[in-house]
Enzyme design. Structure first.
Site, PDB file in Angstrom:
ATOM      1  CD1 TRP A  17       7.097  -3.586   5.338  1.00 29.58           C
ATOM      2  CD2 TRP A  17       5.690  -5.208   4.711  1.00 29.58           C
ATOM      3  NE1 TRP A  17       6.151  -3.029   4.510  1.00 29.58           N
ATOM      4  CE2 TRP A  17       5.267  -4.009   4.114  1.00 29.58           C
ATOM      5  CE3 TRP A  17       4.955  -6.373   4.469  1.00 29.58           C
ATOM      6  CZ2 TRP A  17       4.157  -3.937   3.275  1.00 29.58           C
ATOM      7  CZ3 TRP A  17       3.851  -6.287   3.631  1.00 29.58           C
ATOM      8  CH2 TRP A  17       3.459  -5.082   3.049  1.00 29.58           C
TER       9      TRP A  17
ATOM     10  CB  SER B 279      -2.763 -19.921   5.879  1.00 31.53           C
ATOM     11  OG  SER B 279      -3.763 -19.342   6.663  1.00 31.53           O
ATOM     12  CB  SER B 280      -3.880 -15.852   2.708  1.00 31.98           C
ATOM     13  OG  SER B 280      -3.460 -15.249   3.882  1.00 31.98           O
TER      14      SER B 280
ATOM     15  CD  GLU C  21      -1.419  -8.000   2.571  1.00 30.21           C
ATOM     16  OE1 GLU C  21      -1.612  -8.906   1.738  1.00 30.21           O
ATOM     17  OE2 GLU C  21      -1.818  -8.061   3.742  1.00 30.21           O
TER      18      GLU C  21
ATOM     19  CG  HIS D   5       1.894   4.301  -5.489  1.00 31.26           C
ATOM     20  ND1 HIS D   5       0.542   4.217  -5.656  1.00 31.26           N
ATOM     21  CD2 HIS D   5       2.171   3.569  -4.394  1.00 31.26           C
ATOM     22  CE1 HIS D   5       0.032   3.464  -4.690  1.00 31.26           C
ATOM     23  NE2 HIS D   5       0.990   3.060  -3.933  1.00 31.26           N
ATOM     24  CG  HIS D   6       4.602   1.241  -2.723  1.00 31.12           C
ATOM     25  ND1 HIS D   6       4.295   1.475  -1.409  1.00 31.12           N
ATOM     26  CD2 HIS D   6       3.447   0.860  -3.305  1.00 31.12           C
ATOM     27  CE1 HIS D   6       3.005   1.229  -1.199  1.00 31.12           C
ATOM     28  NE2 HIS D   6       2.470   0.849  -2.330  1.00 31.12           N
TER      29      HIS D   6
ATOM     30  CG  HIS E 217       5.748  -3.161  14.181  1.00 29.58           C
ATOM     31  ND1 HIS E 217       4.713  -3.267  15.081  1.00 29.58           N
ATOM     32  CD2 HIS E 217       5.434  -2.102  13.398  1.00 29.58           C
ATOM     33  CE1 HIS E 217       3.827  -2.308  14.863  1.00 29.58           C
ATOM     34  NE2 HIS E 217       4.234  -1.589  13.828  1.00 29.58           N
TER      35      HIS E 217
ATOM     36  CG  HIS F 269      -0.768  -0.382  -3.669  1.00 29.11           C
ATOM     37  ND1 HIS F 269      -0.394   0.573  -2.759  1.00 29.11           N
ATOM     38  CD2 HIS F 269      -2.039  -0.098  -3.987  1.00 29.11           C
ATOM     39  CE1 HIS F 269      -1.395   1.399  -2.563  1.00 29.11           C
ATOM     40  NE2 HIS F 269      -2.407   1.029  -3.298  1.00 29.11           N
TER      41      HIS F 269
ATOM     42  CB  SER G   4     -20.514  -0.474   4.590  1.00 29.63           C
ATOM     43  OG  SER G   4     -19.461   0.203   3.969  1.00 29.63           O
TER      44      SER G   4
ATOM     45  CB  THR H  86     -11.108   6.126  -1.617  1.00 30.68           C
ATOM     46  OG1 THR H  86     -10.342   5.175  -2.361  1.00 30.68           O
ATOM     47  CG2 THR H  86     -10.915   5.865  -0.146  1.00 30.68           C
TER      48      THR H  86
ATOM     49  CE1 TYR I 295      -7.199   1.106  -1.461  1.00 29.76           C
ATOM     50  CE2 TYR I 295      -5.040   0.540  -2.332  1.00 29.76           C
ATOM     51  CZ  TYR I 295      -5.973   1.488  -1.987  1.00 29.76           C
ATOM     52  OH  TYR I 295      -5.691   2.812  -2.141  1.00 29.76           O
TER      53      TYR I 295
ATOM     54  CE  LYS J 161     -15.747   0.958  -0.824  1.00 29.55           C
ATOM     55  NZ  LYS J 161     -16.856   0.234  -0.221  1.00 29.55           N
TER      56      LYS J 161
ATOM     57  CG  ASP K 289     -19.793 -24.446   9.033  1.00 24.64           C
ATOM     58  OD1 ASP K 289     -18.822 -23.749   8.673  1.00 24.64           O
ATOM     59  OD2 ASP K 289     -19.812 -25.072  10.110  1.00 24.64           O
TER      60      ASP K 289
ATOM     61  NE  ARG L  10       9.519   3.433   6.219  1.00 23.87           N
ATOM     62  CZ  ARG L  10       8.785   2.593   5.454  1.00 23.87           C
ATOM     63  NH1 ARG L  10       8.643   2.827   4.171  1.00 23.87           N
ATOM     64  NH2 ARG L  10       8.211   1.544   5.974  1.00 23.87           N
TER      65      ARG L  10
END
Lengths: 542, 380
Positions: A144, A171-172, A257, A304-305, A79, A255, A270, A330, A259, A333, A108, A452
């Protein structure tokens, strides 16, 4: 209205799309590739969504009813992988392809053939990942994050998962290089960096983030592969390695990722909020600097994870402080969006509803983010449903609400047809209610002690889990309205003007093109006066 | 009625975006240790700060949507920057963060202060149970999900979880510790990463194979406390609960004395010859708590993940290689040499060789296991 085709140049006529289905295989057109990315992302949203609904169906009541616990773990793992790499990231690349050239006045993307390749590599990577479900031993089931030793414990799927991660990364990275090169080299004259729409800015910064962190992830999974099959011991204590090293490497990618997912959505919001407030974005330059600061900070907060792995005290404190700092840009924003709305002239069409919904729910996710950033309190929150609630408030809201907003915002431009506003509003309200019903109770479950990634739970968690499952089905099924509305728009929506939204022609170059835009746009760059019209420059210059 | 109240509370809270403390376990437990109380305090402080910020931010947002809607405010203003206010709303959040960081830093330091502990418990995570070693006393035991929960949680078991007492929250042997004693917990793992979490104690800590992490608690209320493994550790991650039985110091000492006596008797038992019936009865108990998680209660395993015991080449073949595999482990399976006593090992191997129609007729005596353990160097 600006002339987009040069009538003198009859060379034009030979450059329509290729005929038949081969158009979609061989296309190098940024609009076609953008469409491909978006369709792929939508398909993956439903695949990942089906996994989520199976999870929620199993958790509807205590006891195991539907799936084996090992398969349940595969579902939670896949998932996340499918939603992150298959649905959300490709959706943003789709918008980048469609909109960046039109927003900066370029004909283009800079590297059209590579653009085609990065899309098709993505498709095969996704299929390779999904194919692990049909293997002996099943799809990856270690979450994951693929933490060793669990992820390599007797798993046949590791080589496939690792290879597909490599392909996704390739790809990315190709997509990111293309975006960077396009933005830096193909802006129309007069479109200076500080005049670019914020969506372009956020993607420029996101692309640099991707290029910085994806190779680290690729390296980490390669080390998993060699640990599993070539006798190395990077993450095996018995051979002198350290399982926690993998966690550091993973989160150095993982992390940023989050963002990578959320910065482009900041850009979309925006772009949309000013249009429906009929007022230019407040604090444009501080928005750019805030985006840059968030990207930088996102790379120094990864551990922090891992507040519960028993880091040295100094590490624990450093990562707490650095993480809390992200709240400052943040916050800027969020304040800027609200200042944009302040004294505007606001209407609440669906793109604005989803944007306001995003600001509201994402800020709630930000609040729980402050909570989980507090290292000593995180010793309670960590790996509980509180964290599940927190990151769905940031990532589901950050990864889908702005995408829905942007789809409704630009779909009339792309197709030349208006979508059904009533159905779209229904989609918004069902998504909003379904989302909150799913994830709000998970805060309480986590605080009450539910870990979890468990397929079954003690009786005292039953009521909130049932609420959450009902919410998930409302949220999931209401996305069918979205698909139906898109198809209906393409087939039979009412024709729209070039501007589409009242006053939008002052809000971006794309609204000065015909609806739908021709296959090739801005083959001659837009005039400088047009660029000044769609930016707030003339007011800034004092 | 209670459910309706919970639902209403949930809806109200969704609206407020904050959490209040009520009886419906909406909030973190205050807990029974100094650390848990201070963690709760920090948690509430951040919630109140967030609620205050939320009030201002969402207030301004909804006010804008209402007051500056097009019908009411048809001509938008044209301003789009203001350096003073932008600097202000960068600095104010920064100051709020500094105010939050002070107590958080103090509490982190306190969490790390495991010195001067009065006793030490070593916790080892296994797939999927816990082992508790009383380091100062020189003994330990395994703690697995209780058999009635284990039976009910099997897919299609036909047993309603609601009819099982403390479903998924009960274990065969809880950790017993004394009240008001600073206890140092050492965490490690025999296979993959686990995490030991009892919410009432105020923390969780990862148990990492090959490494030792630590944490501490001094519990100030006698009682039974529940927790669970908090790090995904494979198929039965959801089925390795934690139960801690906190007793008064006198009761703890009495329990300790009794436990030691039983251990002595067990050791004596290891030297006598056991009958097949004795071994099979004990073996079934051990099998259900230590083996059935993977190899399944019916011995048929799970295809592709866990081999069957029924008709397996190991359980029906050479006795010595069977013993070696159970003691030393193989691949994903950890060895049980230290996890089970010689009597338990002998019983469970005998059970595996004779149950599930394996009917080898072989008996494995505890004395034989003791020889094996000595040869392998496990004997201290």
């Amino acid at each position: 209205m600006v002339s987009v085709t040069n009538p003198i140049d009859d060379h034009e006529h030979h450059h329509g799309p290729a005929k038949g289905w081969m158009r979609w295989i061989v296309t190098t057109n940024h609009k076609d590739i953008g469409t491909l990315y978006l369709v792929f992302a939508l398909a993956m949203l439903f695949v990942g969504g089906m996994f989520a609904l199976t999870i929620r169906a199993e958790l509807f009541r205590p006891g195991l009813q539907l799936v084996d616990p090992e398969f349940f773990n595969s579902l939670t793992t896949m998932h996340a992988l499918i939603m992150v790499f298959g649905a959300v990231m490709p959706a943003f690349v789709g918008f980048a392809n469609w909109m960046i050239p039109m927003m900066i006045g370029a004909p283009d993307m800079a590297l059209p053939r590579m653009n085609n390749m990065s899309f098709w590599v993505l498709v095969f990577a996704g299929l390779l990942l999904l194919s692990t479900f049909f293997m002996e031993g099943g799809a990856p089931a270690a979450g994951w994050t693929l933490y060793p030793p669990l992820s390599i414990q007797g798993a046949h799927n590791i080589p496939f998962v690792v290879f597909s991660v490599h392909l996704l990364g390739i790809s990315s990275i190709m997509g990111s290089i293309n975006i960077i090169v396009t933005i830096l080299n193909m802006r129309a004259p007069g479109m200076t960096l500080m005049k670019m729409p914020l969506f372009v800015w956020t993607w420029l910064i996101t692309a640099f983030l991707l290029i910085s962190v994806l190779p680290v992830f690729a390296a980490a999974v390669t080390m998993l592969l060699t640990d599993a099959h070539f006798g190395t011991s990077f993450f095996n204590a018995a051979g002198g390695g350290d399982p926690v090293l993998y966690q550091h490497l993973f989160w150095f990618f993982g992390h940023p990722e989050v963002y990578i997912i959320v910065l482009p959505s900041f850009g979309l919001v925006s772009t949309i909020v000013p249009t429906f407030s009929r007022k230019h974005l407040f604090g444009y330059s501080s928005m750019v600097y805030a985006t840059g600061s968030i990207a930088f900070l996102s790379m120094i907060v990864w551990a922090h994870h891992q507040f519960t792995v028993g880091m040295p005290l100094a590490g624990e404190l450093f990562f707490m402080y650095a993480t809390l700092l992200i709240a400052v840009p943040t916050g800027v924003k969020v304040f800027n969006w609200i200042a944009t709305m302040w004294q505007g002239s606001i209407t609440l069409e669906t793109p604005m509803l989803f944007s306001v919904g995003f600001i509201f729910l994402f800020t709630l996710g930000g609040f729980t983010g402050l909570m989980v950033a507090m290292a000593p309190a995180d010793l309670q929150y960590h790996d509980s449903y509180f964290v599940v609630a927190h990151f769905h408030y940031t990532l589901v809201v950050g990864g889908t609400f702005p995408v829905f907003a942007a789809t409704y915002y630009w779909l009339p431009k792309w197709t030349g047809h208006m979508y059904d506003e009533n159905l779209a509003k229904l989609h918004f309200w069902l998504s909003f209610i379904g989302f909150n019903l799913t994830f709000m109770p998970q805060h309480f479950l986590g605080l009450a002690g539910m870990p979890r990634r468990i397929p079954d739970y003690a009786i005292q968690f039953a009521d909130f889990n049932m609420m959450s499952s009902i919410g998930a089905f409302i949220l999931g099924l209401s996305q069918l309205i979205f698909v139906y509305n898109i198809i209906k728009t393409i087939r039979s929506g009412d024709p729209v003007s070039d501007e589409v939204w009242e006053g939008a022609e002052n809000m971006g170059l794309e609204w000065n093109l015909p609806s739908p835009p021709p296959y090739h746009t801005f083959q001659t760059p837009p005039d400088a006066y047009l660029i000044d019209k769609v930016t707030a420059t003339e007011v800034t210059m004092r | 009625m209670k459910r309706l109240q919970q639902l209403l509370a949930g809806i109200v809270l969704s609206g407020l975006g904050t959490v209040v403390h009520a009886d419906y376990t909406l909030n973190m437990p205050v807990g029974v240790t100094e650390l848990s109380r201070e963690t709760y305090g920090l948690h509430m402080m951040v919630i109140y700060i967030c609620a205050a910020i939320g009030l201002v931010v969402f207030g301004a947002m909804f006010y804008s949507i209402y007051a500056f809607r097009k019908e009411k405010h048809p001509v938008p203003a044209t301003f789009h920057e203001n350096s003073k206010i932008e600097i202000l709303w960068t600095i104010i959040p920064f100051l709020i963060l500094i105010a939050m960081v002070y107590p958080a830093t103090d509490l982190t330091i306190k969490h790390y202060d495991t010195e001067n502990a009065e006793m030490t418990i070593k916790i080892t995570g296994y797939q999927w149970r816990w082992r508790y070693d009383y380091v100062d006393e020189g003994f330990g035991f395994m703690s697995s999900l209780k058999a009635d929960s284990n039976a009910a949680r099997q897919i299609d078991s036909g047993i309603s979880p609601r009819k099982v007492h403390n479903y998924l929250q009960a274990v065969d042997h809880p950790l017993v510790i004394p009240v008001n004693t600073k206890i140092r917990f050492l965490m490690t793992s025999a296979d993959v990463i686990h995490a030991w979490w009892v919410p009432e104690f105020g923390w969780k800590r990862d148990a990492i194979p090959g490494f030792i992490t630590d944490a501490w608690a001094s519990i100030d209320k006698v009682g039974i406390y529940h927790g669970a493994c908090a790090e995904l550790c494979g198929r039965d991650h959801g089925f390795m609960p934690i139960v801690v039985d906190v007793r008064s110091k006198e009761d703890y000492q009495a329990w300790l004395a009794e436990k030691k006596l039983i251990l002595e008797q067990d050791n004596a038992q290891a030297d006598r010859v056991w009958s097949k019936n004795e071994l099979m009865v004990k073996g079934k108990d051990i099998y259900l708590s230590a083996c059935a998680g993977c190899h399944q209660p019916n011995g048929e395993g799970i295809k592709g993940s866990f081999p069957a015991i029924k008709a397996s080449p190991v359980a029906t073949g050479d006795k010595d290689s069977h013993i070696e595999l159970v003691l030393e482990g193989k691949g994903a399976m950890t060895g049980f040499a230290e996890a089970l006593s010689p009597v338990e090992l002998a019983a469970v191997i005998t059970y595996q060789r004779n149950a599930f129609e394996n009917n080898s007729g072989d008996l494995v005596q505890p004395a034989k296991i003791k020889e094996w353990l000595e040869d392998l160097g496990y004997d201290e």
